[in-house]
Structures are given as structure tokens and as C-alpha cells.
Design an enzyme around this catalytic site. Structure first.
Site, short mmCIF file in Angstrom:
data_model
loop_
_atom_site.label_atom_id
_atom_site.label_comp_id
_atom_site.label_asym_id
_atom_site.label_seq_id
_atom_site.Cartn_x
_atom_site.Cartn_y
_atom_site.Cartn_z
N GLU A 157 -2.08 -0.56 -9.19
CA GLU A 157 -2.97 0.56 -8.92
C GLU A 157 -2.12 1.83 -8.90
O GLU A 157 -0.99 1.80 -8.41
CB GLU A 157 -3.68 0.40 -7.58
CG GLU A 157 -4.38 1.69 -7.12
CD GLU A 157 -5.29 1.49 -5.92
OE1 GLU A 157 -6.22 0.65 -6.03
OE2 GLU A 157 -5.11 2.16 -4.90
N ASP A 199 0.82 -1.21 0.00
CA ASP A 199 0.00 0.00 0.00
C ASP A 199 0.86 1.27 0.00
O ASP A 199 1.74 1.42 0.84
CB ASP A 199 -0.91 -0.04 1.23
CG ASP A 199 -1.96 1.04 1.23
OD1 ASP A 199 -2.21 1.61 0.16
OD2 ASP A 199 -2.55 1.30 2.29
#
Length: 416
Positions: free
Chosen positions: A176, A79
Site C-alpha cells: 500500500e 503500518d
């Protein structure tokens, strides 16, 4: 690339003790006929605060999958990584949230900007895009401005992505690109220009996290104009579908909503759009599970309640320090934080009611909830005292975790 599933939901687990409880929520949803893929996420910043390693996230998730016999897909998200932080995540992650926020606004090479504008005359004019009520009006100056602001960030995303696939291979990587931790939201026309640049860079992005208008504060509901969000979200979905067809981006490309936990007022808007358009979604939560641990320990009473009160008292003494790294995603009125002496008189139920995000409860305190959301490092300081209490109260804590994800998040988002 590794194709991403249509619906994915990011779950954070600060102390790697709730993976089983989290996964139970996805099982309950699957029992209702809706498949959503869990994505366990934890950022480098969170690992640093807690003193953990990325491998611990994978290990906890894998153990939960085996324990519950989960036979559907699942992922582990590196992340908000950058080139300087990605390395420890490479062996144990397959989902990579590439964070380029620091490069947004830094000027790209004038030659690169000019070449991009010349390469994309189709971006200029009155653009008719399916699903939008009105055409996008885009001038050459608009394209130039957006390219100047975002092209360097897209180039950085490309460098990070290529570094990842050099190690893992592209068939083991979901990419992403995150742009949400910036000062200004990206409008739908800007998103289209950015997606064209991403396609040029050769990044097979499958989820993109823009910044929306309004406040996405940690652990509390959305603050902003719901009608404006609905327009933005729907227009972004249309822009993504258009970019997939126009620029050959992956058909699996979908919107990612960061700090999506507890944005209860947005869930009906998002659900309606998904049902109407057939679009996919990635929604990311993080500290919500940690808060459910605190709620469970408070309700357990005894040493659990005692430690919960100690954590709050310490957080209250260090409120400015703990809030500083999250200043853009919290809004805390210090005058509405109860004194430690007051909280020390509370029962476990009263403590839980103040933190649990049920807005109709007269005792719910969003300021207290946000402070505890960003104060998880206090629990880390207690080490085994905290984690031992999680183990000895696993049933009540895990029940709160499962209920929160299933009843307050997954069902409203995907069932209604």
C-alpha cells in the site's frame, strides 16, 4: 505479489488483547454472507509509545485465528513504515503501508521530471474516463506540477518496496502507498498522474491511500462536504480502474481510507459506490479498539472504572503533549473537556456514554473521546495493572469491541 482480497478492514489493537473479540466481528459478518478480510495494523510510532514489538501483533492475530477456527485469509500490516523503520516488521508482516508523506513536495531531479512528462503524453488533454460524469481536463503544466511534487515520493516508495521484497519475496508482500498524512488532498487528476508514476517505478501497489477533502479526525465522524467527498471518492474509483487498464497496475488495486474509523456519515456513500461499481475497499481503523477497552472497563465498575478515571485525569493534565503528534487529525475544544473532579463523580454508565460514539446520546463528548484516543500511552504506563484488568473483565470489554466493529463499522459499510 500476494493478491489482496476485494474487501479488507484494518483493525488496530494497541495492547494486543482484543484480537479474538475483533475477529468475532468478521465471523458475524461472514454469517450474513459477506466476507471481509481482517488486517491487524500497528505503526512504529504506536509500538514506541506502548513499548511493544511488531511480532506481538502477529502472535495475537495468529492465536485468535486458531482459537476461533478462522479458515479465511487474514493479514498483518506494517503500518506507516519507512526505510528507517521497516526492519522489525519484515519477519511478521505481509501487508506494508509505505508512508511517503515526508517526501511529498520535495523537488525531484529536473531531468527525471522532464523524462516523466515526455513519457506520458496520454496524460494531457480532455481525458474520457469511464464512470466519470465529465472528462478530466489536464494540461502539460498540470502533469509537470504533479510530477515535481510527487515523483521523489514515488521513487522512495519504490526503494522501500524493493527492500521489502529482497527479504520476503514479492509473493509474500502486499504493498500500500499512503499519501494521506499531508496538508493538501490529492485530486482525481493528480491521483492519475501519481499512479502513472507508480507504474513506471514498478511497484505493484494494491491499495492507495490518498488524502480526501475534509477532516478525518481520530475516532469521530467526518467533518466536511459530503457531496464533495462523494464526487472525489467516485472519481478516484474511476481513475484507479482507468490506471489499471492503461498502465498494467494490479487488477486488485483499490482505494484505502485511513482514519476511517467512525466516519459514519461516509459509510453510505462508500457502500453505494462499491455496490454500483464492484470496486474493492480497504478501510483502516486504529485507536477505536482501545477506546472500547476504556468503555468496557468503565462499565465494569470497581477498579476498572477507577483506572479509567485516572487515565482521563492524567491525559487532561498532559493534553498538549498528547495531542501534538496528532495535531493534523484531531480537533479538541479544551473548554469542552470536563474537569477531572466532575468525571470522578460519574458512574460507569455515565463515563461510557461520554466516550461511546453514539451521537444521539446527550452525554456523548467528542472532545473527550478524541483526547482519550491519543492518550493510550497512559494505559501503557500502568503496565500489568491495565492489562490485568482487561483480562479480568474480558467478557464485557470484548463484547464492546465486537459490537463496535460489527454493528457500527462492518455492517454499515458492507451490508447497510
Amino acid at each position: 505479489m500476494l493478491p489482496i482480497e476485494k474487501y479488507t478492514f484494518g483493525v488496530g489493537d494497541r495492547f494486543a488483547h482484543q484480537a479474538v473479540a475483533q475477529l468475532r466481528a468478521f465471523q458475524l459478518l461472514a454469517d450474513e454472507g459477506v466476507d471481509v478480510t481482517p488486517v491487524w495494523n500497528k505503526s512504529n510510532r504506536e509500538h514506541t509509545f506502548v513499548g511493544s514489538q511488531p511480532q506481538s501483533v502477529f502472535d495475537a492475530a495468529k492465536s485468535a485465528v486458531e482459537q476461533l477456527g478462522w479458515d479465511k485469509s487474514w493479514h498483518v500490516d506494517a503500518d506507516h513504515i519507512q526505510l528507517t523503520t521497516v526492519e522489525p516488521f519484515l519477519p511478521c508482516s505481509d501487508f506494508f503501508t509505505i508512508d511517503v508523506a515526508d517526501s511529498i513536495g520535495k523537488p525531484a531531479s529536473p531531468d527525471d521530471v522532464a523524462a516523466f512528462v515526455d513519457r506520458h503524453p496520454e496524460l494531457v488533454g480532455s481525458l474520457q474516463i469511464d464512470g466519470m460524469s465529465a472528462p478530466l481536463e489536464v494540461t502539460k503544466e498540470d502533469v509537470l506540477r504533479v510530477a515535481e511534487q510527487y515523483l521523489l515520493a514515488v521513487n522512495e516508495a519504490g526503494a522501500i518496496y524493493r527492500h521489502i521484497v529482497d527479504t520476503k519475496g514479492d509473493d509474500n508482500t502486499i504493498a500500500e502507498i499512503s499519501m494521506d498524512e499531508t496538508d493538501a488532498p490529492q485530486t482525481p487528476p493528480e491521483l492519475l498522474v501519481i499512479l502513472a508514476a507508480i507504474a513506471d517505478e514498478g511497484v505493484p501497489v494494491q491499495t492507495i491511500a490518498p488524502k480526501f477533502t475534509g477532516r478525518f479526525n481520530k475516532g469521530v465522524d467526518y467533518v466536511g462536504d459530503l457531496k464533495q467527498f462523494a464526487r472525489e471518492f467516485n472519481d478516484d474509483v474511476s481513475v484507479i480502474a482507468h490506471a489499471v487498464k492503461t498502465y498494467g497496475l494490479p487488477k486488485t488495486l483499490k482505494l484505502s481510507v485511513h482514519s476511517g474509523s467512525d466516519k459514519f456519515s461516509l459509510y453510505p456513500i462508500i457502500r453505494e459506490c462499491l455496490q454500483r461499481t464492484g470496486a474493492g475497499l480497504h478501510l483502516k481503523t486504529a485507536g477505536t479498539t482501545w477506546l472500547e477497552e476504556i468503555i468496557g472497563l468503565a462499565e465494569a465498575g470497581g477498579d476498572g472504572l477507577k483506572l479509567t478515571k485516572e487515565i482521563y485525569a492524567y491525559a487532561l493534565e498532559h493534553v498538549d503533549e498528547f495531542c501534538a503528534p496528532y495535531a493534523s487529525v484531531i480537533d479538541i475544544d479544551h473548554t469542552k473537556l470536563p474537569a477531572a473532579d466532575t468525571v470522578n463523580q460519574w458512574t460507569g454508565q455515565r463515563m461510557a456514554s461520554a466516550i461511546r460514539h453514539i451521537q444521539s446520546n446527550e452525554h456523548f463528548n467528542p472532545h473527550m473521546r478524541q483526547l482519550l484516543h491519543v492518550s493510550f500511552k497512559v494505559a501503557a504506563k500502568h503496565g500489568s495493572r491495565y492489562t490485568d484488568l482487561l483480562k479480568s473483565n474480558a467478557a464485557i470489554v470484548g463484547g464492546e469491541v465486537t459490537k463496535n466493529i460489527f454493528e457500527r463499522h462492518l455492517r454499515p459499510l458492507f451490508v447497510g
